[in-house]
Design a protein around this motif. Structure first.
Motif, PDB file in Angstrom:
ATOM      1  N   PRO A  36       0.816  -1.219   0.000  1.00  0.00           N
ATOM      2  CA  PRO A  36       0.000   0.000   0.000  1.00  0.00           C
ATOM      3  C   PRO A  36       0.850   1.271   0.000  1.00  0.00           C
ATOM      4  N   ASP A  37       2.095   1.157   0.464  1.00  0.00           N
ATOM      5  CA  ASP A  37       2.998   2.311   0.479  1.00  0.00           C
ATOM      6  C   ASP A  37       3.361   2.769  -0.935  1.00  0.00           C
ATOM      7  N   LEU A  38       3.114   1.932  -1.936  1.00  0.00           N
ATOM      8  CA  LEU A  38       3.439   2.275  -3.318  1.00  0.00           C
ATOM      9  C   LEU A  38       2.231   2.787  -4.105  1.00  0.00           C
ATOM     10  N   LEU A  39       1.123   3.065  -3.399  1.00  0.00           N
ATOM     11  CA  LEU A  39      -0.094   3.495  -4.070  1.00  0.00           C
ATOM     12  C   LEU A  39      -0.618   4.793  -3.476  1.00  0.00           C
ATOM     13  N   ALA A  40      -1.076   5.707  -4.345  1.00  0.00           N
ATOM     14  CA  ALA A  40      -1.768   6.902  -3.853  1.00  0.00           C
ATOM     15  C   ALA A  40      -3.053   6.442  -3.168  1.00  0.00           C
ATOM     16  N   ALA A  41      -3.523   7.194  -2.177  1.00  0.00           N
ATOM     17  CA  ALA A  41      -4.694   6.799  -1.386  1.00  0.00           C
ATOM     18  C   ALA A  41      -5.910   6.412  -2.236  1.00  0.00           C
ATOM     19  N   PRO A  42      -6.311   7.214  -3.248  1.00  0.00           N
ATOM     20  CA  PRO A  42      -7.491   6.806  -4.022  1.00  0.00           C
ATOM     21  C   PRO A  42      -7.248   5.526  -4.828  1.00  0.00           C
ATOM     22  N   MET A  67      -1.644  20.618 -15.210  1.00  0.00           N
ATOM     23  CA  MET A  67      -1.069  19.718 -14.215  1.00  0.00           C
ATOM     24  C   MET A  67      -1.656  19.935 -12.819  1.00  0.00           C
ATOM     25  N   ASP A  68      -1.755  21.180 -12.368  1.00  0.00           N
ATOM     26  CA  ASP A  68      -2.253  21.420 -11.008  1.00  0.00           C
ATOM     27  C   ASP A  68      -3.710  20.995 -10.854  1.00  0.00           C
ATOM     28  N   GLU A  69      -4.514  21.152 -11.891  1.00  0.00           N
ATOM     29  CA  GLU A  69      -5.903  20.686 -11.838  1.00  0.00           C
ATOM     30  C   GLU A  69      -5.954  19.161 -11.809  1.00  0.00           C
ATOM     31  N   ALA A  70      -5.189  18.532 -12.707  1.00  0.00           N
ATOM     32  CA  ALA A  70      -5.198  17.068 -12.795  1.00  0.00           C
ATOM     33  C   ALA A  70      -4.768  16.438 -11.474  1.00  0.00           C
ATOM     34  N   THR A  71      -3.708  16.945 -10.880  1.00  0.00           N
ATOM     35  CA  THR A  71      -3.225  16.359  -9.621  1.00  0.00           C
ATOM     36  C   THR A  71      -4.138  16.710  -8.455  1.00  0.00           C
ATOM     37  N   GLY A  72      -4.645  17.930  -8.421  1.00  0.00           N
ATOM     38  CA  GLY A  72      -5.530  18.340  -7.334  1.00  0.00           C
ATOM     39  C   GLY A  72      -6.844  17.577  -7.329  1.00  0.00           C
ATOM     40  N   LEU A  73      -7.412  17.353  -8.505  1.00  0.00           N
ATOM     41  CA  LEU A  73      -8.694  16.661  -8.598  1.00  0.00           C
ATOM     42  C   LEU A  73      -8.577  15.153  -8.374  1.00  0.00           C
ATOM     43  N   MET A 112      -3.497  12.410  -7.115  1.00  0.00           N
ATOM     44  CA  MET A 112      -2.362  11.625  -7.596  1.00  0.00           C
ATOM     45  C   MET A 112      -1.252  12.553  -8.063  1.00  0.00           C
ATOM     46  N   GLU A 113      -0.053  12.009  -8.151  1.00  0.00           N
ATOM     47  CA  GLU A 113       1.093  12.779  -8.603  1.00  0.00           C
ATOM     48  C   GLU A 113       1.143  12.828 -10.126  1.00  0.00           C
ATOM     49  N   TYR A 114       1.602  13.969 -10.644  1.00  0.00           N
ATOM     50  CA  TYR A 114       1.766  14.108 -12.086  1.00  0.00           C
ATOM     51  C   TYR A 114       2.803  13.087 -12.555  1.00  0.00           C
ATOM     52  N   GLY A 115       2.500  12.397 -13.611  1.00  0.00           N
ATOM     53  CA  GLY A 115       3.388  11.335 -14.090  1.00  0.00           C
ATOM     54  C   GLY A 115       3.007   9.990 -13.519  1.00  0.00           C
ATOM     55  N   ARG A 172       4.777   8.609  -8.435  1.00  0.00           N
ATOM     56  CA  ARG A 172       5.847   8.494  -9.427  1.00  0.00           C
ATOM     57  C   ARG A 172       6.820   7.360  -9.097  1.00  0.00           C
ATOM     58  N   ARG A 173       6.772   6.823  -7.907  1.00  0.00           N
ATOM     59  CA  ARG A 173       7.767   5.829  -7.495  1.00  0.00           C
ATOM     60  C   ARG A 173       7.337   4.379  -7.682  1.00  0.00           C
TER      61      ARG A 173
END
Length: 172
Positions: free
Chosen positions: A14-20, A104-110, A113-116, A148-149
Motif C-alpha cells: 500500500p505504500d506504493l499506491l496513492a490513497a485513491p 497539471m495542477d488541476e489534474a493532480t488536485g482533482l 495523484m502525482e503528475y506522471g 511516481r515511485r
C-alpha cells in the motif's frame, strides 16, 4: 543491462499506491505493483530503463471538456506509443465544444495523484474513463499507480471494466 521490476499484488504494498488508488485496487488480485526510480516515471524513460517495449505501457491523460459554460473532466487510456485524438474523437464523444489536456495542477488536485503517475484506478466518481481498444484488448499493460515511485501491471479487461469506462478507438 536494464533495471529489474519485482511485481507483487498491489494489496501487499500500500505504500506504493496513492490513497485513491489503494481504495480502488483493494481486493483486486489481478492488479500488481512494482517500485521504480521516481526519476524514471515518465513512460519513455521507464520503458528504456526497465527494458520494456513502449507498447507494453498505457498512458492516462486527463482531459478538460467545456460545453455551455460547464467544465467536466474525463480520463483517456491510450497505448504509450500512440496519441489520443483529444480534439476529434474524444471531444465528439464527450459532446464538448472544446477539449484540452487538463493543466497539471488541476489534474493532480482533482485526482489526488502525482503528475506522471495518474491512473484510471481511483479517479473521482462520475468521471468517464475512455479506454482505447488496444488497451482493453491487452493481456496486461503498465500504468501509473498514482505515485511516481511505482507502476501497476493491470489486465486490459480490468481497465475496460472500470466504473464509467467505455472502450473506443481513441487514437489517430
Amino acid at each position: 543491462m536494464s533495471a529489474e521490476l519485482h511485481w507483487v499484488p498491489a494489496d501487499e504494498r500500500p505504500d506504493l499506491l496513492a490513497a485513491p488508488v489503494l481504495d480502488a485496487v483493494r481486493g483486486a488480485g489481478e492488479v500488481r505493483v512494482a517500485e521504480i526510480d521516481p526519476g524514471l516515471a515518465d513512460t519513455a524513460e521507464f520503458c528504456e530503463a526497465y527494458g520494456m517495449p513502449l507498447g507494453t505501457s498505457a498512458n492516462c491523460v486527463v482531459v478538460a471538456a467545456k460545453r455551455g459554460g460547464e467544465l467536466s473532466y474525463a480520463a483517456c487510456m491510450v497505448p504509450a506509443d500512440r496519441r489520443a485524438d483529444v480534439n476529434g474523437v474524444v471531444r465528439r464523444h464527450l459532446g464538448a465544444r472544446k477539449t484540452s489536456f487538463a493543466p497539471m495542477d488541476e489534474a493532480t488536485g482533482l485526482t489526488g495523484m502525482e503528475y506522471g503517475g495518474i491512473t484510471p484506478l481511483g479517479l473521482p466518481e462520475g468521471w468517464p474513463v475512455l479506454v482505447d481498444e488496444a488497451v482493453a484488448a491487452a493481456a496486461e499493460v503498465v500504468v501509473g499507480s498514482g505515485l511516481r515511485r511505482s507502476k501497476l501491471l493491470v489486465p486490459g479487461k480490468v481497465l475496460a471494466g472500470l466504473r464509467g469506462a467505455e472502450v473506443l478507438a481513441l487514437t489517430r
